[in-house]
Design a protein around this motif. Structure first.
Motif, PDB file in Angstrom:
ATOM      1  N   TYR A 227       0.806  -1.218   0.000  1.00 47.95           N
ATOM      2  CA  TYR A 227       0.000   0.000   0.000  1.00 47.95           C
ATOM      3  C   TYR A 227       0.846   1.278   0.000  1.00 47.95           C
ATOM      4  N   ASP A 228       2.022   1.223   0.598  1.00 48.06           N
ATOM      5  CA  ASP A 228       2.902   2.403   0.553  1.00 48.06           C
ATOM      6  C   ASP A 228       3.312   2.713  -0.882  1.00 48.06           C
TER       7      ASP A 228
ATOM      8  N   LYS B 168      -0.693   9.522   2.669  1.00 45.06           N
ATOM      9  CA  LYS B 168      -0.844   8.514   3.723  1.00 45.06           C
ATOM     10  C   LYS B 168      -1.626   9.094   4.900  1.00 45.06           C
TER      11      LYS B 168
ATOM     12  N   ASP C 263      -1.595   9.460   8.332  1.00 41.42           N
ATOM     13  CA  ASP C 263      -0.591   9.279   9.387  1.00 41.42           C
ATOM     14  C   ASP C 263      -1.224   9.511  10.758  1.00 41.42           C
ATOM     15  N   GLN C 264      -0.414   9.333  11.802  1.00 41.31           N
ATOM     16  CA  GLN C 264      -0.926   9.469  13.164  1.00 41.31           C
ATOM     17  C   GLN C 264      -1.422  10.885  13.434  1.00 41.31           C
TER      18      GLN C 264
ATOM     19  N   ARG D 262      -5.861   1.213  12.880  1.00 42.41           N
ATOM     20  CA  ARG D 262      -5.072   0.068  12.401  1.00 42.41           C
ATOM     21  C   ARG D 262      -4.634   0.199  10.952  1.00 42.41           C
ATOM     22  N   GLY D 263      -4.899   1.345  10.342  1.00 36.24           N
ATOM     23  CA  GLY D 263      -4.440   1.545   8.968  1.00 36.24           C
ATOM     24  C   GLY D 263      -5.258   0.818   7.926  1.00 36.24           C
TER      25      GLY D 263
ATOM     26  N   PHE E 207      -6.149   3.878   4.971  1.00 35.33           N
ATOM     27  CA  PHE E 207      -4.717   4.170   5.037  1.00 35.33           C
ATOM     28  C   PHE E 207      -4.281   5.363   4.181  1.00 35.33           C
ATOM     29  N   SER E 208      -5.154   5.840   3.303  1.00 33.77           N
ATOM     30  CA  SER E 208      -4.753   6.858   2.323  1.00 33.77           C
ATOM     31  C   SER E 208      -5.888   7.862   2.167  1.00 33.77           C
TER      32      SER E 208
ATOM     33  N   THR F 239      -7.927  -0.430   2.516  1.00 33.13           N
ATOM     34  CA  THR F 239      -7.235  -1.597   1.972  1.00 33.13           C
ATOM     35  C   THR F 239      -8.284  -2.597   1.475  1.00 33.13           C
TER      36      THR F 239
END
Length: 447
Positions: free
Chosen positions: A77-78, A88, A90-91, A111-112, A115-116, A315
């Protein structure tokens, strides 16, 4: 007469000029989406579409119809973020969502799993200034029964609707499935209605949610259709071929369909909700394989005077056989369906769920299992809400203290009550309830 030195110098100048012209032709096509023709100005209003960076050999295949990878851990995924040009989550963004909403971030964010994003900070900036937005997500109804992977965007969208208190539109693309699948129009529309029942069972607020079938709504909403035509005018055949891989043998319905999926991104497609306002921004939670549609939408939006939609990407939900592909409704053994009985769930997980464990109990106790490739553990990251319990399972499985059979038992005991509860809620969804959700109407929200 010209000397040989002068002739050489002239040739160098001519070659440089030719190279410059060739480069200008390439630049022209990138900007306009059209090949340069002398004496033919570019068609007004056509926009260059960002197709993402080129797919290289060995890259994961991710598009609206195919998801595959050779990596047992699943899609990188990155790398996909870089390829698609998104950002991304991010936190810092997760923490900001918590501050703005005053709520603990959903475990899909923690938990990602989502994620994007595209422009989520812009949504939050506006929200902090009391400027609201609306949500848009969808489903392509290709079968009567949905699987658990189909629930992911709806579970998260429900949370977003609750914490931000905003309206939601849900598009059921029965027209798309008719164009792509060997199904009749009647079958596609029936699947749309059946899928709507599963979506409603997720707990959406009828006063803030409009669910629509394309086959029903587009014919009855001039505003929606006008936006479809606007989008169609601003995207060329070459551009949709580049984005979606269409060929000369694809029917014209497929080629024009992306404009229909784009249209709900603009608020004036729903005059019953927003009146004639075209400035209400849209936030779209979806799986990242849908991003090509919305890259096109975001490129077109400024050219037709609308704000770009923001996106949150999830995801993929892996097939039981492993994370190399996503779960598919067309393969019964790759999927846990929302109609499965507790016994079917148990049998499918025990028989088909790919294991990250070792071949023997002795080896597993000694070396431990690999949760990063184990499908049962992957599923628990989606559906087991307790972070501490999930981390303990990860540690115990990695150390060998927890066996594969025990890990599968944890998943079965998580899925069975969840799916049974969903089935009970779905039974309460009547035809009248579906009609309420799918009737064009003003929602309980004032802008």
């Amino acid at each position: 007469m010209m000397s040989s030195k002068e002739a050489l110098s002239l040739k160098v100048d001519i070659d440089a000029a030719v190279q410059l012209l060739l480069k200008m032709k390439v630049d022209y096509k990138q900007v306009t989406g059209q090949d340069y023709k002398a004496g033919c100005p570019p068609v007004v209003g056509v926009v260059s579409i960002d197709n993402g960076s080129a797919v290289e050999e060995g890259d994961d295949q991710v598009d609206p119809w195919t998801v595959s990878t050779s990596n047992a851990k699943g899609v990188d995924y990155d790398k996909l973020i870089v390829r698609f040009g998104s950002s991304k989550i991010d936190q810092e963004l997760v923490d900001r969502i918590a501050r703005v909403t005053g709520k603990t971030p959903h475990h899909f964010l923690r938990r990602g799993i989502f994620f994007s994003h595209r422009d989520m900070h812009q949504i939050l900036d506006a929200y902090e200034k009391q400027k609201s937005f609306y949500l848009y997500t969808g489903r392509g109804p290709s079968s009567e029964a949905m699987h658990v992977g189909h629930l992911i965007p709806f579970i998260f969208t429900k949370w977003l609707q609750d914490v931000f208190d905003v309206p939601l539109v849900i598009q059921l693309t029965d027209d798309e499935k008719y164009l792509w699948k060997d199904l009749s129009q009647e079958e596609c529309h029936r699947y749309a209605v059946e899928n709507a029942k599963d979506i409603i069972a997720c707990g959406f607020d009828v006063n803030k949610t409009f669910i629509f079938s394309d086959m029903d709504y587009m014919g009855s909403s001039p505003s929606f259709y006008r936006n479809v035509v606007k989008i169609q005018k601003h995207v060329t055949f070459n551009q949709v071929k580049g984005i979606f891989g269409f060929t000369d043998s694809d029917c014209i319905g497929k080629i024009s369909f992306p404009a229909i999926q784009a249209a709900p991104s603009f608020s004036n497609s729903f005059p019953q909700i927003f009146g004639d306002r075209k400035d209400v921004q849209c936030l779209i939670p979806c799986a990242i394989d849908q991003d090509p549609y919305f890259r096109m939408t975001r490129d077109v939006a400024p050219r037709i005077g609308y704000p770009k939609p923001a996106l949150l990407h999830s995801t993929f939900f892996p097939a039981l056989q492993g994370a190399q592909t996503k779960m598919s409704a067309s393969d019964a053994n790759s999927s846990i369906f929302l109609t499965d009985t507790p016994k079917q769930i148990k049998n499918k997980v025990n028989k088909h769920a790919f294991s990250g464990g070792k071949d023997t109990i002795e080896e597993h106790r000694k070396f431990g299992g690999n949760p990063d490739v184990d499908v049962s553990f992957m599923y628990l990251t989606f559906f087991l809400e307790d972070d501490e319990q999930l981390e303990k399972i990860r540690q115990d499985y990695s150390s060998g203290a927890l066996l594969t059979g025990e890990l599968k038992k944890c998943l079965i005991e998580t899925l069975q009550p969840m799916i049974t509860a969903h089935q009970e809620k779905r039974k309460l969804v009547t035809d009248e309830t579906v009609k309420q959700f799918m009737s064009p109407r003003k929602l309980d929200f004032n802008y």
